[in-house]
Design a protein around this motif. Sequence first.
Motif, PDB file in Angstrom:
ATOM      1  N   VAL A  36       0.841  -1.189   0.000  1.00 59.19           N
ATOM      2  CA  VAL A  36       0.000   0.000   0.000  1.00 59.19           C
ATOM      3  C   VAL A  36       0.880   1.244   0.000  1.00 59.19           C
ATOM      4  CG1 VAL A  36      -1.822   1.305   1.163  1.00 59.19           C
ATOM      5  CG2 VAL A  36      -1.808  -1.196   1.311  1.00 59.19           C
ATOM      6  N   ILE A  37       0.553   2.187  -0.869  1.00 59.05           N
ATOM      7  CA  ILE A  37       1.192   3.497  -0.878  1.00 59.05           C
ATOM      8  C   ILE A  37       0.242   4.483  -0.218  1.00 59.05           C
ATOM      9  CG2 ILE A  37       1.991   5.424  -2.327  1.00 59.05           C
ATOM     10  CD1 ILE A  37       2.683   3.299  -4.470  1.00 59.05           C
ATOM     11  N   VAL A  38       0.738   5.258   0.726  1.00 57.84           N
ATOM     12  CA  VAL A  38      -0.021   6.342   1.331  1.00 57.84           C
ATOM     13  C   VAL A  38       0.656   7.652   0.953  1.00 57.84           C
ATOM     14  CG1 VAL A  38      -0.787   7.418   3.488  1.00 57.84           C
ATOM     15  CG2 VAL A  38      -0.826   4.927   3.257  1.00 57.84           C
ATOM     16  N   ILE A  39      -0.107   8.574   0.392  1.00 60.34           N
ATOM     17  CA  ILE A  39       0.421   9.886   0.033  1.00 60.34           C
ATOM     18  C   ILE A  39      -0.012  10.879   1.114  1.00 60.34           C
ATOM     19  CG2 ILE A  39       0.526  11.705  -1.701  1.00 60.34           C
ATOM     20  CD1 ILE A  39       1.723   9.074  -2.645  1.00 60.34           C
ATOM     21  N   GLY A  40       0.965  11.416   1.848  1.00 63.27           N
ATOM     22  CA  GLY A  40       0.672  12.399   2.884  1.00 63.27           C
ATOM     23  C   GLY A  40       0.954  11.870   4.273  1.00 63.27           C
ATOM     24  N   ALA A  41       1.766  12.617   5.036  1.00 65.47           N
ATOM     25  CA  ALA A  41       2.141  12.205   6.393  1.00 65.47           C
ATOM     26  C   ALA A  41       1.550  13.147   7.431  1.00 65.47           C
ATOM     27  CB  ALA A  41       3.658  12.132   6.533  1.00 65.47           C
TER      28      ALA A  41
END
Length: 497
Positions: free
Chosen positions: A5-10
Amino acid sequence: MDTEVIVIGAGPAGLTLAAELRLGGADVTVFEQRTERNWESRGIGFTARATEAFHQRGILERLENIEITRQGHFGGIPIDYGVLEGSHFGVRGAPQYKIEDMLEAWALELGVTLRRGHELTAVADTGESVTATVRGPHGLEECTARYLVGCDGGRSTVRRLAGFEFAGSDATREMYLADVKGCDIKPRMIGELLPNGMVMAAPLEQGYTRIIVCENGTPPDRGREVTFPQVADAWKRLTGDSIHHGEARWVSAFTDATRQATEYRRGRVLLAGDAAHIHLPAGGQGLSIGVQDAFNLGWKLAATVRGHAPEGLLDTYHAERHPVAARVLRTTLAQGTLNLTGRAVAPLRTVMAEIIAIPAAARHLSGLVSGLDIRYDVDGTGTDTGTGGPAHPLLGARIADRELELADGGRDQVARLLHPARGVLITADTSGDTARRAAGWLDRVDLVQVEHLPAGPEEDGAATESVLVRPDGYIAWTAPDADGLETALRRWFGEAA
């Protein structure tokens, strides 16, 4: 696949989601455009339901010097949120940068890969996988995963590149926000209506005061860079007091633009947090519903990529969370009308104050803003937030944190049982039938044998011998519906091993 899974935004939603995915056994990589954490802090707390969610993972205690307060407001009208048992207005004294610091440490401890200084430039969903193209310190690179989730804020690049519709209304007013020290500013905790607008002031740490200024007639201009002299000028016009001699740690502006993605999932791309919905920040609800999105989505997406999710589990994310956010958007618009329209709404505020004094009305609004009234359609009967109750009063509601007397003589807390983000079947059944029916799911669901299930005042008439609790804390099944247990286990956890 480079990762699952890629998550964009921290931000808060992205970090929470990444941690939840790791608890569910999924590999996750987070890409964040900022090279370091944002030390600005628009939010200074969160609501009761987000408080519970952090507590159920054992991380609320990592935030130091926080205050839980019952006293809050609805559109600037005071209200005691303790009218519901276990309810409160929320946590205060937790600046957003401290929340993000806590969440980032938690995510990294769980094995999340966080890559800062990487800007998303393209998203390609093939139907079998999704590829993100990012620009980092060494140029463009690609990363391929099973799914990609945009948690990249109100101006989401993921939402734009993936073609999500963002329906709603444009901004009608602009507000200034600043953290100021070096000048005497009297507290205005829930806002003060003035002839030409509204001001709010709340004391913070290190001698700073958080001020919010809403001046009627100020046209929204998101391209304008706000300066402290502009904020001080507006403060003086409204209050007559000068704060020009003060020092601002930072200044910002926000609007009442209200929009929501019409769908939270398109193929292998999903949205959560501000990327899925934006609204007037009233009562700390923005951060709160964003992290609740993440708690709802994380275990479902992890189960999907690990291969044991039932058919349609991932689609329940939109089905459950979209109505919740839509209701928050309506609520914040209503609060904006009450709190930001100036003295023209004084008669309406007077009537609302009389209504809020009615206990039933206070309970309704308390549940609405805190999120304690959220109830999901867990059995497929069509019941969701705000549309009425299911057959059993507990079904679809969130389980309260109670002390449990275990069958072996020990004691435990419901919240602690949820720390691993697994399903939990709590039962006082001594016949062994409940345990036998659940045997095929014990690789995904923890069986906890107790002497009895304690009930609170809000559960009057809702006594039950057993409950099946999802990883996000919501009740998916209650006894005495014995035949329904296996149906619920299949619906939320897949087929028996």
